[in-house]
Design a protein around this motif. Sequence first.
Motif, PDB file in Angstrom:
ATOM      1  N   GLN A  39       0.812  -1.215   0.000  1.00 51.68           N
ATOM      2  CA  GLN A  39       0.000   0.000   0.000  1.00 51.68           C
ATOM      3  C   GLN A  39       0.849   1.271   0.000  1.00 51.68           C
ATOM      4  OE1 GLN A  39      -2.531  -0.311   3.427  1.00 51.68           O
ATOM      5  NE2 GLN A  39      -3.479  -2.240   2.773  1.00 51.68           N
ATOM      6  N   TYR A  40       2.070   1.145   0.442  1.00 53.81           N
ATOM      7  CA  TYR A  40       2.949   2.314   0.520  1.00 53.81           C
ATOM      8  C   TYR A  40       4.265   1.998  -0.198  1.00 53.81           C
ATOM      9  CZ  TYR A  40      -0.341   3.205   4.324  1.00 53.81           C
ATOM     10  OH  TYR A  40      -1.476   3.384   5.073  1.00 53.81           O
ATOM     11  N   PRO A  41       4.249   1.972  -1.525  1.00 53.64           N
ATOM     12  CA  PRO A  41       5.439   1.545  -2.283  1.00 53.64           C
ATOM     13  C   PRO A  41       6.631   2.486  -2.152  1.00 53.64           C
ATOM     14  CG  PRO A  41       3.779   2.444  -3.759  1.00 53.64           C
ATOM     15  CD  PRO A  41       3.131   2.338  -2.418  1.00 53.64           C
ATOM     16  N   HIS A  42       6.377   3.733  -1.742  1.00 51.80           N
ATOM     17  CA  HIS A  42       7.474   4.704  -1.693  1.00 51.80           C
ATOM     18  C   HIS A  42       8.089   4.838  -0.297  1.00 51.80           C
ATOM     19  CE1 HIS A  42       6.595   5.824  -5.782  1.00 51.80           C
ATOM     20  NE2 HIS A  42       5.346   6.119  -5.469  1.00 51.80           N
ATOM     21  N   LEU A  43       7.703   3.982   0.609  1.00 49.04           N
ATOM     22  CA  LEU A  43       8.372   3.973   1.907  1.00 49.04           C
ATOM     23  C   LEU A  43       9.835   3.566   1.732  1.00 49.04           C
ATOM     24  CD1 LEU A  43       5.753   2.334   4.293  1.00 49.04           C
ATOM     25  CD2 LEU A  43       6.414   4.729   4.188  1.00 49.04           C
ATOM     26  N   ASN A  44      10.716   4.191   2.480  1.00 53.03           N
ATOM     27  CA  ASN A  44      12.153   3.921   2.352  1.00 53.03           C
ATOM     28  C   ASN A  44      12.600   2.814   3.313  1.00 53.03           C
ATOM     29  OD1 ASN A  44      12.694   5.824   0.359  1.00 53.03           O
ATOM     30  ND2 ASN A  44      12.987   7.462   1.852  1.00 53.03           N
ATOM     31  N   ILE A  45      13.453   1.930   2.798  1.00 49.12           N
ATOM     32  CA  ILE A  45      14.073   0.889   3.607  1.00 49.12           C
ATOM     33  C   ILE A  45      15.549   0.808   3.216  1.00 49.12           C
ATOM     34  CG2 ILE A  45      11.920  -0.429   3.769  1.00 49.12           C
ATOM     35  CD1 ILE A  45      13.131  -2.400   1.753  1.00 49.12           C
ATOM     36  N   SER A  46      16.317   0.089   3.989  1.00 51.35           N
ATOM     37  CA  SER A  46      17.731  -0.114   3.650  1.00 51.35           C
ATOM     38  C   SER A  46      17.838  -1.065   2.462  1.00 51.35           C
ATOM     39  CB  SER A  46      18.488  -0.705   4.841  1.00 51.35           C
ATOM     40  OG  SER A  46      18.479   0.195   5.927  1.00 51.35           O
ATOM     41  N   PRO A  47      18.758  -0.798   1.530  1.00 52.31           N
ATOM     42  CA  PRO A  47      18.921  -1.696   0.382  1.00 52.31           C
ATOM     43  C   PRO A  47      19.326  -3.096   0.824  1.00 52.31           C
ATOM     44  CG  PRO A  47      20.099   0.370   0.046  1.00 52.31           C
ATOM     45  CD  PRO A  47      19.660   0.364   1.463  1.00 52.31           C
ATOM     46  N   MET A  48      18.901  -4.073   0.070  1.00 50.18           N
ATOM     47  CA  MET A  48      19.252  -5.475   0.305  1.00 50.18           C
ATOM     48  C   MET A  48      18.791  -5.960   1.685  1.00 50.18           C
ATOM     49  SD  MET A  48      20.711  -6.572  -2.455  1.00 50.18           S
ATOM     50  CE  MET A  48      21.685  -8.011  -2.067  1.00 50.18           C
ATOM     51  N   LEU A  49      17.709  -5.402   2.162  1.00 49.72           N
ATOM     52  CA  LEU A  49      17.180  -5.844   3.445  1.00 49.72           C
ATOM     53  C   LEU A  49      16.431  -7.170   3.306  1.00 49.72           C
ATOM     54  CD1 LEU A  49      16.742  -5.112   6.452  1.00 49.72           C
ATOM     55  CD2 LEU A  49      14.625  -3.969   5.758  1.00 49.72           C
ATOM     56  N   LEU A  50      15.727  -7.345   2.197  1.00 56.02           N
ATOM     57  CA  LEU A  50      14.893  -8.530   1.990  1.00 56.02           C
ATOM     58  C   LEU A  50      15.505  -9.522   1.005  1.00 56.02           C
ATOM     59  CD1 LEU A  50      11.451  -6.693   1.652  1.00 56.02           C
ATOM     60  CD2 LEU A  50      12.539  -7.523   3.730  1.00 56.02           C
ATOM     61  N   VAL A  51      16.272  -9.008   0.070  1.00 61.67           N
ATOM     62  CA  VAL A  51      16.786  -9.833  -1.023  1.00 61.67           C
ATOM     63  C   VAL A  51      17.592 -11.044  -0.549  1.00 61.67           C
ATOM     64  CG1 VAL A  51      18.326  -9.847  -3.028  1.00 61.67           C
ATOM     65  CG2 VAL A  51      16.736  -7.955  -2.692  1.00 61.67           C
ATOM     66  N   PRO A  52      18.486 -10.905   0.446  1.00 64.00           N
ATOM     67  CA  PRO A  52      19.305 -12.068   0.846  1.00 64.00           C
ATOM     68  C   PRO A  52      18.487 -13.290   1.248  1.00 64.00           C
ATOM     69  CG  PRO A  52      20.217 -10.071   1.789  1.00 64.00           C
ATOM     70  CD  PRO A  52      18.906  -9.693   1.180  1.00 64.00           C
ATOM     71  N   PHE A  53      17.294 -13.081   1.829  1.00 60.62           N
ATOM     72  CA  PHE A  53      16.469 -14.222   2.214  1.00 60.62           C
ATOM     73  C   PHE A  53      16.020 -15.016   0.981  1.00 60.62           C
ATOM     74  CE2 PHE A  53      15.875 -11.133   5.672  1.00 60.62           C
ATOM     75  CZ  PHE A  53      16.182 -11.925   6.759  1.00 60.62           C
ATOM     76  N   VAL A  54      15.660 -14.296  -0.077  1.00 59.14           N
ATOM     77  CA  VAL A  54      15.226 -14.963  -1.302  1.00 59.14           C
ATOM     78  C   VAL A  54      16.413 -15.625  -1.985  1.00 59.14           C
ATOM     79  CG1 VAL A  54      14.070 -14.641  -3.524  1.00 59.14           C
ATOM     80  CG2 VAL A  54      13.370 -13.283  -1.542  1.00 59.14           C
ATOM     81  N   GLU A  55      17.569 -14.925  -2.003  1.00 56.54           N
ATOM     82  CA  GLU A  55      18.767 -15.514  -2.617  1.00 56.54           C
ATOM     83  C   GLU A  55      19.160 -16.809  -1.913  1.00 56.54           C
ATOM     84  OE1 GLU A  55      21.594 -12.346  -2.357  1.00 56.54           O
ATOM     85  OE2 GLU A  55      21.171 -11.626  -4.386  1.00 56.54           O
ATOM     86  N   ASN A  56      19.105 -16.805  -0.592  1.00 53.64           N
ATOM     87  CA  ASN A  56      19.466 -18.011   0.162  1.00 53.64           C
ATOM     88  C   ASN A  56      18.487 -19.150  -0.092  1.00 53.64           C
ATOM     89  OD1 ASN A  56      21.761 -16.930   1.346  1.00 53.64           O
ATOM     90  ND2 ASN A  56      20.654 -16.142   3.122  1.00 53.64           N
ATOM     91  N   THR A  57      17.252 -18.799  -0.350  1.00 53.61           N
ATOM     92  CA  THR A  57      16.263 -19.837  -0.662  1.00 53.61           C
ATOM     93  C   THR A  57      16.627 -20.560  -1.956  1.00 53.61           C
ATOM     94  OG1 THR A  57      14.503 -18.651   0.479  1.00 53.61           O
ATOM     95  CG2 THR A  57      13.837 -20.282  -1.151  1.00 53.61           C
ATOM     96  N   PHE A  58      17.001 -19.795  -2.969  1.00 53.68           N
ATOM     97  CA  PHE A  58      17.402 -20.415  -4.240  1.00 53.68           C
ATOM     98  C   PHE A  58      18.736 -21.147  -4.110  1.00 53.68           C
ATOM     99  CE2 PHE A  58      14.481 -17.204  -6.112  1.00 53.68           C
ATOM    100  CZ  PHE A  58      13.704 -18.077  -6.864  1.00 53.68           C
ATOM    101  N   LYS A  59      19.604 -20.631  -3.246  1.00 53.08           N
ATOM    102  CA  LYS A  59      20.935 -21.224  -3.114  1.00 53.08           C
ATOM    103  C   LYS A  59      20.929 -22.477  -2.242  1.00 53.08           C
ATOM    104  CE  LYS A  59      25.713 -20.038  -1.928  1.00 53.08           C
ATOM    105  NZ  LYS A  59      26.620 -18.961  -1.432  1.00 53.08           N
ATOM    106  N   HIS A  60      20.200 -22.432  -1.142  1.00 50.62           N
ATOM    107  CA  HIS A  60      20.256 -23.520  -0.166  1.00 50.62           C
ATOM    108  C   HIS A  60      18.944 -24.300  -0.044  1.00 50.62           C
ATOM    109  CE1 HIS A  60      24.113 -21.916   1.141  1.00 50.62           C
ATOM    110  NE2 HIS A  60      23.552 -20.724   1.336  1.00 50.62           N
ATOM    111  N   GLY A  61      17.866 -23.778  -0.603  1.00 52.89           N
ATOM    112  CA  GLY A  61      16.584 -24.462  -0.481  1.00 52.89           C
ATOM    113  C   GLY A  61      16.448 -25.646  -1.425  1.00 52.89           C
ATOM    114  N   ASP A  62      15.556 -26.564  -1.080  1.00 50.25           N
ATOM    115  CA  ASP A  62      15.280 -27.732  -1.917  1.00 50.25           C
ATOM    116  C   ASP A  62      14.172 -27.366  -2.900  1.00 50.25           C
ATOM    117  OD1 ASP A  62      14.965 -30.166  -3.061  1.00 50.25           O
ATOM    118  OD2 ASP A  62      14.311 -31.203  -1.239  1.00 50.25           O
ATOM    119  N   LEU A  63      14.543 -27.171  -4.168  1.00 55.43           N
ATOM    120  CA  LEU A  63      13.586 -26.769  -5.200  1.00 55.43           C
ATOM    121  C   LEU A  63      13.332 -27.874  -6.219  1.00 55.43           C
ATOM    122  CD1 LEU A  63      14.904 -23.138  -5.833  1.00 55.43           C
ATOM    123  CD2 LEU A  63      13.036 -23.855  -4.357  1.00 55.43           C
TER     124      LEU A  63
END
Length: 289
Positions: A238-262
């Motif tokens: 609902q608030y797409p322009h709220l500011n957050i620190s870069p790469m705050l969420l991305v590492p969780f998704v990257e680790n899923t592809f790297k270490h998760g069973d797909l």
Amino acid sequence: MKQRQLIFLHIFYWAMFLVGTIIVPYFVYDIQHIEFKFTYLLTSLICFYFNFFIIVPQFFDIKKLYKTIIGFSISVTCFVVIRYFTDEVLLPYFGGISNYPEGTNFGYYFFDNIYNSVTSIFISTVFCLFKIYSSLDAERLQLMEEKKNAELKALKTQINPHFIFNTLNNIYSLVYQKSEKALPAIEELGQLLRYSTKDLEKDCISLDKEIGYIDSLIELEKLRLRNPELILVEKNIQYPHLNISPMLLVPFVENTFKHGDLRGKGFELKISDQNKVLHFYLLNFKKIK
């Protein structure tokens, strides 16, 4: 804070010096010729800051003791010469009084005043060393902070070369097969590279850019999966322009592809920002070695 502490120490020292040198002797002991106390205060003040600003920064060296001794000798000599000039030259000329009996030679006066000079010079040296080491400590902390920021920046801008290589191979296969997915895949890769080279240099980015990176990452990773439909993504922003620190969420998704069973499995990702509170939910399966 340490600079304020140093200023407070200076004020406190000179307040105590004034009380002990002039106020107490004048009101308690009722001494005569208080002028000598004022010349002592003036001499101590001059030599204190001469030692503080010049001698200690230039001569104090724990590895070269002879330099420290030379600096100390200069400060003591400065004290004795200035006090001799005020007590034995100026006061006799203007006030007709002298601190020492007539005929006292300079050698006796010199050694007698070494003791009087030591206190101010010693305290001045301690204060100066406190200032120097406080500055060095602040510089060390600043360098550590800059190093940490540089490492974080490098980490942020780092893209796994294997990921790029595999993605290009996948796109090449799509182009070779004349698949309609080729152009969108190239666009997603361009978005990802743009994000990693420009947006990550900022301290904060908008939430929609972080999610855009995640979207691009997922779409590119899907190219190598047999069951991409098992990856479930639910977004309620609902608030797409709220500011957050870069790469705050991305590492969780990257680790899923790297270490998760797909292998025949996917994962579930939910992102929302209800009431301006970010909610991030990721469920995946762990690889069994």
